[in-house]
Design an enzyme around this catalytic site. Structure first.
Site, PDB file in Angstrom:
ATOM      1  N   CYS A  73       0.883  -1.516   0.150  1.00  4.92           N
ATOM      2  CA  CYS A  73      -0.159   0.263  -0.250  1.00  4.92           C
ATOM      3  C   CYS A  73       0.516   1.456  -0.110  1.00  4.92           C
ATOM      4  CB  CYS A  73      -0.887  -0.154   0.863  1.00  4.92           C
ATOM      5  SG  CYS A  73       0.260  -0.234   2.767  1.00  4.92           S
TER       6      CYS A  73
ATOM      7  N   GLN B 164       2.057   5.149   8.782  1.00  2.00           N
ATOM      8  CA  GLN B 164       1.326   4.359   8.818  1.00  2.00           C
ATOM      9  C   GLN B 164      -0.955   3.998   9.121  1.00  2.00           C
ATOM     10  OE1 GLN B 164       4.601   1.855   6.284  1.00  2.00           O
ATOM     11  NE2 GLN B 164       2.747   0.422   6.011  1.00  2.00           N
TER      12      GLN B 164
ATOM     13  N   ARG C 284       3.702   3.023  12.545  1.00  3.73           N
ATOM     14  CA  ARG C 284       2.265   2.973  12.205  1.00  3.73           C
ATOM     15  C   ARG C 284       1.589   4.142  13.504  1.00  3.73           C
ATOM     16  NH1 ARG C 284       0.044  -0.284   9.794  1.00  3.73           N
ATOM     17  NH2 ARG C 284       0.865  -2.897  10.368  1.00  3.73           N
TER      18      ARG C 284
ATOM     19  N   HIS D 245      -3.089   5.586   4.949  1.00  2.00           N
ATOM     20  CA  HIS D 245      -1.539   6.529   5.007  1.00  2.00           C
ATOM     21  C   HIS D 245      -0.746   7.658   4.230  1.00  2.00           C
ATOM     22  CE1 HIS D 245      -1.442   2.126   6.516  1.00  2.00           C
ATOM     23  NE2 HIS D 245      -1.329   1.487   5.576  1.00  2.00           N
TER      24      HIS D 245
HETATM   25  N1  HSE Z   1       2.624  -3.916   4.962  1.00  2.00           N
HETATM   26  C1  HSE Z   1       1.031  -2.839   5.115  1.00  2.00           C
HETATM   27  C2  HSE Z   1       0.846  -2.406   6.582  1.00  2.00           C
HETATM   28  C3  HSE Z   1      -0.780  -3.114   4.279  1.00  2.00           C
HETATM   29  O1  HSE Z   1       1.007  -2.842   7.642  1.00  2.00           O
HETATM   30  O2  HSE Z   1       0.555  -1.153   6.768  1.00  2.00           O
HETATM   31  C4  HSE Z   1      -0.610  -3.344   3.371  1.00  2.00           C
HETATM   32  O3  HSE Z   1       0.358  -3.148   1.987  1.00  2.00           O
END
Ligand code: HSE
Length: 372
Positions: free
Chosen positions: A135, A162, A268, A275
């Site tokens: 993503c 993210q 995150r 994102h």
């Molecule tokens: N790997 C990405 C995430 C989501 O953990 O935000 C999928 O692409």
């Protein structure tokens, strides 16, 4: 009409895909067949042409009857069923949201506003596996793909913010639970002692670091916090999420020799489904910001340059501004102190739309068109 089997259509990415297909009337172009790994024979979804019973997604025979299969079920399913199906002689198109097939030399990572040439080449050369990209990679390329296409980029450093959705639906729920629990601690703390924010913060921090907060999915509190590691650890110190940036970007762009370096730290944060990324772009030569803006905006019809002002950035360049939308805003564009060939940018995009479902929906239509 081509028979298209859908697996994992009920999950989060699958549901967004179904909704987008309904919005765009895509089901009129195909004969959809809905599979399940757990509810065989139960009624399938109503997509406007009557409800059919769900079919066993672990059956090579039934899957083998499809012209195309679209899987949003995850890498474990792909690992198990894709090779069984291929080994049975099935030669249909396999479209996948999961990462498992991205490294295969016999797959194309799809993002058609950026790499329709690679997709067409794949179709012409008999490639049968078409996989959605990571993503953050897809969203970054939707944002600044124009600069790559014009061969202006020497390298990119991407620092990500993210959303919880990238970790799955249960993780989004967990973030909400954590926020609620923190709200309750805050209320208690305020009534218990005083309205001194430092005291309240101490109580909240104690709670965040305790086992009382719900953290089954993340392992830590995401609410009131940031988590500076996504996915598994690699020997070179990168996380797997960070590794994907360079590999997938170059694969999407069809660069096989002398890859463009891309790296950064994936983090995150407590947004729900969008994102964001702060980019440092090293250009091959100095280029005026106005020219870069024009190239970026011309790249595709979803990307929008946001004026580098406080008001425009806060109004248009946030997860809350793009949630549920296909728009890809790019802003904070300016030449950096490091030199005339260093440019900053910030972008935010819906992780479930361009970050996951939309490239799959679009490649399905491309493959249908090319196989009829
Ligand atoms: N790997 C990405 C995430 C989501 O953990 O935000 C999928 O692409």
């Amino acid at each position: 009409m081509k028979k298209v089997g859908f697996v994992g259509w009920r999950g989060m990415v699958g549901s967004v895909l179904m909704d987008r297909m309904k919005e765009e009337n895509d089901f009129k172009l195909i004969h959809p067949v809905f599979f399940t790994t757990s509810q065989i024979g139960e009624p399938g979804p109503d997509i406007g042409s009557g409800v059919q019973p769900l079919i066993d997604a672990n059956s090579v025979e039934y899957l083998g009857d499809m012209d195309l299969v679209v899987s949003c079920q995850g890498s474990d399913y792909t690992k198990q069923m894709h090779s069984l199906l291929r080994n049975s002689g099935w030669n249909g198109y396999w479209i996948d949201a999961a990462s498992f097939l991205r490294k295969s030399e016999r797959s194309i990572i799809v993002l058609d506003p950026i790499n329709s040439d690679q997709i067409e080449k794949g179709i012409d050369t008999g490639i049968k596996d078409y996989v959605g990209g990571n993503c953050t990679v897809s969203l970054m390329l939707m944002a600044i793909g124009g600069l790559f296409k014009e061969n202006l980029i020497q390298w990119v450093c991407s620092m990500t913010y993210q959303a919880a959705s990238g970790a799955g639906a249960a993780s989004m729920q967990e973030l909400l639970t954590q926020m609620k629990q923190i709200g309750e601690i805050s209320n208690k703390s305020q009534t218990k002692s005083s309205s001194n924010i430092l005291e309240i913060d101490k109580d909240i921090n104690k709670f965040i670091n305790s086992d009382k907060i719900s953290k089954e999915n993340f392992g830590y509190s995401l609410a009131g916090n940031v988590l500076p590691y996504i996915d598994s650890q690699l020997k070179n110190g990168q996380s797997r999420e960070e590794w994907k940036n360079q590999f997938e970007t170059n694969k999407i762009l069809g660069i096989t020799n002398d890859p463009i370096p891309l790296d950064g730290i994936c983090v995150r944060v407590g947004s729900m489904r969008c994102h964001s990324q702060a980019l440092t772009i090293k250009l091959k030569k100095p280029i005026p910001i106005g020219d870069l803006e024009t190239i970026i905006e011309k790249s595709n019809k979803w990307v929008r340059v946001v004026q580098n002002s406080k008001e425009a950035s806060l109004n248009e360049l946030t997860p809350s501004a793009v949630s549920g939308k296909l728009n890809i805003p790019v802003g904070r564009l300016r030449i950096m102190n490091m030199g005339d060939d260093f440019v900053s940018a910030f972008t935010s995009g819906d992780q479930l739309l361009w970050g996951a479902a939309e490239p799959l929906r679009r490649v399905l239509k491309i493959l249908i068109k090319n196989s009829s």
